[in-house]
Enzyme design. Structure first.
Site, PDB file in Angstrom:
ATOM      1  CE  LYS A  45      -3.508   2.466   0.424  1.00 30.00           C
ATOM      2  NZ  LYS A  45      -4.169   3.086  -0.426  1.00 30.00           N
ATOM      3  CB  CYS A 131      -3.727   9.568  -3.779  1.00 27.32           C
ATOM      4  SG  CYS A 131      -4.886   9.578  -3.098  1.00 27.32           S
TER       5      CYS A 131
END
Ligand code: RRO
Length: 313
Positions: A45, A131
């Site tokens: 992640k 993101c």
């Protein structure tokens, strides 16, 4: 013998398939499952300097054709992932791992890279410039000057193999402009693409949005994403210098999807939404399906067709 081996950043991987950052990589339990799977490796992640709980739930929804998410970067913080990878480097020393990172500004990127340099990490860094889900923070990949500034600093301070995760672009001029920037740097790879930012999936029956953060807006993955992903893979494959390899991500749920990403120029292919749906056993199925297609076409290795997409002229 048909092989799905690949090479990236000078390292060999037994399989060209792996997870996409954000899926099956939040903690040791998930990463253990990736490590035990047929995937060639894993990426963690995206890690930040400090651990984060992320956005309020519900923040992920699987839809019939894909997914919407607004996770908001939940992660355990970089030291947790460096520690996990360090253990795997000892347990399975002949395998190379990816560490995804994302800072909220250039100084944070530099601090993250300093921590990696100070650690025993021997793998590849994926710097996430895309993101879509942190309220108030635009996707860096859409700010071309900032991308250039970040990469200038990154390559002043970091010596190891490093690539970037890009958002999808939708205009030929943007492919040209971004490629001209990226070609100035010794990038190991670019990963095309992150989710399509700020889509909206709604429930007509209840007349509501389906995820809580940002009034329901979130990143779109799965079937919706594949044509855009393939376009970005192929556009950058055509424009980037050959030393910068492509990782293809977006809409992969069958061996044919993997084949298409490779044909468009990817050297490695990541699986997100479909991995979330099916779990890490998906890598057995995708590998078998890819091998069947290769066998039918008379290919024995990825190099036989990688990047060989034909145009109609
Ligand atoms: O955590 C997220 O919300 C997230 C990230 Br960092 C990303 O890069 N892409 C995405 O779809 N979600």
């Amino acid at each position: 013998m048909i092989s799905t081996k690949t090479t990236l950043a000078g390292f060999e991987f037994d399989n060209c398939l792996m997870n996409a950052a954000g899926v099956y990589c939040y903690d040791a339990a998930e990463l253990d499952q990736m490590q035990a799977s047929k995937a060639g490796t894993f990426v963690t992640k995206s890690a930040t300097l400090q651990a984060r709980t992320g956005n309020p739930e519900p923040r992920y929804l699987a839809t019939p054709l894909g997914s919407i998410n607004s996770m908001g970067l939940p992660n355990h913080g970089l030291p947790y992932y460096l520690d996990y990878v360090s253990q795997q480097q000892i347990a399975v020393p002949n395998k190379i791992y990816f560490q995804s990172i994302t800072g909220f500004n250039i100084d944070e990127d530099e601090q993250l890279l300093a921590q990696i340099t100070a650690s025993d990490f021997k793998g590849i860094v994926e710097l996430n410039l895309s993101c879509p889900n942190v309220p108030g923070k635009p996707q860096t990949g859409y700010d071309f000057e900032t991308v250039e500034r970040i990469l200038t600093r990154v390559f002043e301070v970091y010596q190891g193999p490093l690539g970037i995760k890009l958002p999808p672009y939708f205009d030929i001029v943007h492919f040209d402009q971004m490629a001209a920037i990226l070609n100035q740097f010794p990038l190991a790879f670019v990963n095309c693409v992150n989710s399509i930012g700020n889509g909206l999936f709604i429930d007509a029956a209840t007349e509501t949005v389906t995820i809580k953060p940002k009034n329901g807006f979130g990143g779109i993955g799965g079937d919706y994403l594949k044509p855009t992903a393939l376009a970005n893979v192929h556009a950058f494959y055509q424009r980037l210098k050959p030393e910068i390899q492509i990782i293809g991500t977006g809409g992969v749920k069958s061996g044919q999807d993997v084949f298409e990403h490779l044909l468009c120029g990817a050297s490695m292919v990541q699986v997100g939404t479909a991995l979330q749906k099916e779990g890490p056993l998906i890598f057995d199925r995708l590998t078998a399906e890819l091998k069947t297609i290769m066998q039918q076409k008379g290919y024995t290795q990825i190099a036989d067709f990688q990047g060989q997409l034909k145009h109609l002229d």
